[in-house]
Design a protein around this motif. Structure first.
Motif, PDB file in Angstrom:
ATOM      1  N   VAL A  39      -1.681 -31.330 -89.643  1.00  0.00           N
ATOM      2  CA  VAL A  39      -1.037 -32.583 -89.537  1.00  0.00           C
ATOM      3  C   VAL A  39      -0.608 -32.997 -88.170  1.00  0.00           C
ATOM      4  N   ASP A  40      -0.880 -34.329 -87.648  1.00  0.00           N
ATOM      5  CA  ASP A  40      -1.027 -34.472 -86.457  1.00  0.00           C
ATOM      6  C   ASP A  40       0.251 -35.611 -86.361  1.00  0.00           C
ATOM      7  N   PRO A  41       1.186 -35.459 -85.568  1.00  0.00           N
ATOM      8  CA  PRO A  41       2.115 -36.634 -85.384  1.00  0.00           C
ATOM      9  C   PRO A  41       1.567 -37.948 -84.580  1.00  0.00           C
ATOM     10  N   THR A  42       1.776 -39.094 -84.998  1.00  0.00           N
ATOM     11  CA  THR A  42       1.140 -40.094 -84.630  1.00  0.00           C
ATOM     12  C   THR A  42       2.018 -40.926 -83.335  1.00  0.00           C
ATOM     13  N   GLY A  43       2.878 -40.402 -82.875  1.00  0.00           N
ATOM     14  CA  GLY A  43       3.928 -41.111 -82.024  1.00  0.00           C
ATOM     15  C   GLY A  43       3.033 -41.083 -80.578  1.00  0.00           C
ATOM     16  N   GLU A  44       3.492 -41.759 -79.560  1.00  0.00           N
ATOM     17  CA  GLU A  44       2.866 -41.848 -78.498  1.00  0.00           C
ATOM     18  C   GLU A  44       3.074 -40.348 -77.720  1.00  0.00           C
ATOM     19  N   VAL A  45       2.113 -39.951 -77.030  1.00  0.00           N
ATOM     20  CA  VAL A  45       2.082 -38.673 -76.488  1.00  0.00           C
ATOM     21  C   VAL A  45       2.519 -38.865 -74.725  1.00  0.00           C
ATOM     22  N   LEU A  46       3.861 -38.279 -74.499  1.00  0.00           N
ATOM     23  CA  LEU A  46       4.232 -38.410 -73.144  1.00  0.00           C
ATOM     24  C   LEU A  46       4.091 -37.328 -72.223  1.00  0.00           C
ATOM     25  N   LEU A  47       3.868 -36.002 -72.833  1.00  0.00           N
ATOM     26  CA  LEU A  47       3.703 -34.963 -71.891  1.00  0.00           C
ATOM     27  C   LEU A  47       2.258 -34.483 -71.962  1.00  0.00           C
ATOM     28  N   ASP A  48       1.589 -35.184 -71.069  1.00  0.00           N
ATOM     29  CA  ASP A  48       0.017 -34.964 -71.078  1.00  0.00           C
ATOM     30  C   ASP A  48      -0.275 -33.294 -70.800  1.00  0.00           C
ATOM     31  N   ASP A  49       0.388 -32.706 -69.889  1.00  0.00           N
ATOM     32  CA  ASP A  49       0.128 -31.399 -69.442  1.00  0.00           C
ATOM     33  C   ASP A  49       0.793 -30.252 -70.520  1.00  0.00           C
ATOM     34  N   TYR A  50       1.616 -30.663 -71.280  1.00  0.00           N
ATOM     35  CA  TYR A  50       2.335 -29.807 -72.387  1.00  0.00           C
ATOM     36  C   TYR A  50       2.361 -29.937 -73.791  1.00  0.00           C
ATOM     37  N   GLN A  51       1.039 -30.385 -74.040  1.00  0.00           N
ATOM     38  CA  GLN A  51       0.834 -30.513 -75.552  1.00  0.00           C
ATOM     39  C   GLN A  51       0.497 -29.394 -76.263  1.00  0.00           C
ATOM     40  N   VAL A  52       0.929 -29.289 -77.264  1.00  0.00           N
ATOM     41  CA  VAL A  52       0.593 -27.751 -77.843  1.00  0.00           C
ATOM     42  C   VAL A  52       0.488 -27.980 -79.589  1.00  0.00           C
ATOM     43  N   THR A  53      -0.089 -26.833 -80.064  1.00  0.00           N
ATOM     44  CA  THR A  53       0.198 -26.899 -81.504  1.00  0.00           C
ATOM     45  C   THR A  53       1.073 -25.861 -82.154  1.00  0.00           C
ATOM     46  N   MET A  54       1.802 -26.215 -83.032  1.00  0.00           N
ATOM     47  CA  MET A  54       2.882 -25.565 -83.548  1.00  0.00           C
ATOM     48  C   MET A  54       2.766 -25.279 -85.071  1.00  0.00           C
ATOM     49  N   ALA A  55       3.052 -23.939 -85.249  1.00  0.00           N
ATOM     50  CA  ALA A  55       3.045 -23.401 -86.668  1.00  0.00           C
ATOM     51  C   ALA A  55       4.463 -23.459 -87.296  1.00  0.00           C
ATOM     52  N   THR A  56       4.347 -23.895 -88.513  1.00  0.00           N
ATOM     53  CA  THR A  56       5.794 -24.048 -89.075  1.00  0.00           C
ATOM     54  C   THR A  56       5.565 -22.812 -90.597  1.00  0.00           C
ATOM     55  N   GLY A  57       6.908 -22.417 -90.667  1.00  0.00           N
ATOM     56  CA  GLY A  57       7.017 -21.585 -91.740  1.00  0.00           C
ATOM     57  C   GLY A  57       8.419 -21.248 -92.122  1.00  0.00           C
ATOM     58  N   ASP A  58       8.818 -20.820 -93.332  1.00  0.00           N
ATOM     59  CA  ASP A  58      10.081 -20.605 -93.661  1.00  0.00           C
ATOM     60  C   ASP A  58      10.827 -19.217 -93.421  1.00  0.00           C
ATOM     61  N   VAL A  59      10.121 -18.725 -92.192  1.00  0.00           N
ATOM     62  CA  VAL A  59      10.626 -17.514 -91.843  1.00  0.00           C
ATOM     63  C   VAL A  59      11.236 -17.492 -90.289  1.00  0.00           C
ATOM     64  N   PHE A  60      12.114 -16.893 -89.684  1.00  0.00           N
ATOM     65  CA  PHE A  60      12.235 -16.625 -88.552  1.00  0.00           C
ATOM     66  C   PHE A  60      11.437 -15.718 -87.924  1.00  0.00           C
ATOM     67  N   VAL A  61      10.492 -16.072 -86.994  1.00  0.00           N
ATOM     68  CA  VAL A  61       9.484 -15.221 -86.567  1.00  0.00           C
ATOM     69  C   VAL A  61      10.258 -14.256 -85.443  1.00  0.00           C
TER      70      VAL A  61
END
Length: 186
Positions: free
Chosen positions: A90-112
């Motif tokens: 899923v890709d958020p559709t809002g404006e990208v503000l941080l060109d140099d600090y864009q990341v992929t994030m993983a979500t899960g119901d556990v504190f890694v």
């Protein structure tokens, strides 16, 4: 008809302590709490966009051996790390503000908080890990509401991470998020 507004969202009250004077939603921790709270707010309100601010575990970032715990990242892609069947990114559709600090994030119901979990998340191509982002993005996609997610690392999502210390760390990170909010989002 009332004017549309931005909805500022945090998963946990400790992440929002520096925002007492700003209207916001605290969804609760985990994908179900995040989904229900955000869907309800969007359905009840006149929301033009959603901005999520919060903390995340950091597992890596391109070109960094040990990523900084003081950098704010913009999440531009989300995956699930705790779901055994393939699920769509899923890709958020809002404006990208941080060109140099864009990341992929993983979500899960556990504190890694161990090296095996961290390695799994890193192997999926994620730089950050949280417990709500994928749910926020799915809800916003369903309601066709633009979303921006900005996260600051609270820990390294490894054996050094402690859920016992997280509350105090999150309160400290809230101050850094407020500085970012005042500079870039107001």
């Amino acid at each position: 008809m009332s004017e549309q507004k931005s909805l500022l969202v945090f998963a946990h009250a400790d992440e929002a302590v520096a925002f007492a004077d700003v209207e916001h939603l605290v969804s609760g921790v985990g994908k179900i709490n995040a989904s229900v709270a955000l869907a309800g707010a969007i359905a009840d309100g006149n929301i033009k966009n959603v901005i999520v601010l919060g903390t995340a575990g950091v597992v890596g970032h391109a070109g960094e051996d040990r990523p900084s715990l003081d950098t704010i990242y913009q999440v531009t892609k989300l995956i699930q790390h705790d779901f055994p069947l393939p699920s769509a990114d899923v890709d958020p559709t809002g404006e990208v503000l941080l060109d140099d600090y864009q990341v992929t994030m993983a979500t899960g119901d556990v504190f890694v908080s161990d090296d095996q979990q961290r390695a799994h998340v890193l192997g999926l191509g994620a730089s950050l890990v949280d417990m709500e982002g994928y749910a926020y993005a799915s809800v916003c996609q369903r309601f066709n509401v633009p979303l921006q997610i900005f996260k600051i690392p609270s820990d390294y999502a490894d054996d050094s991470a402690s859920i016992d210390e997280w509350d105090e760390i999150a309160k400290q990170k809230s101050v850094q998020l407020r500085e970012f909010y005042d500079k870039h989002l107001v």
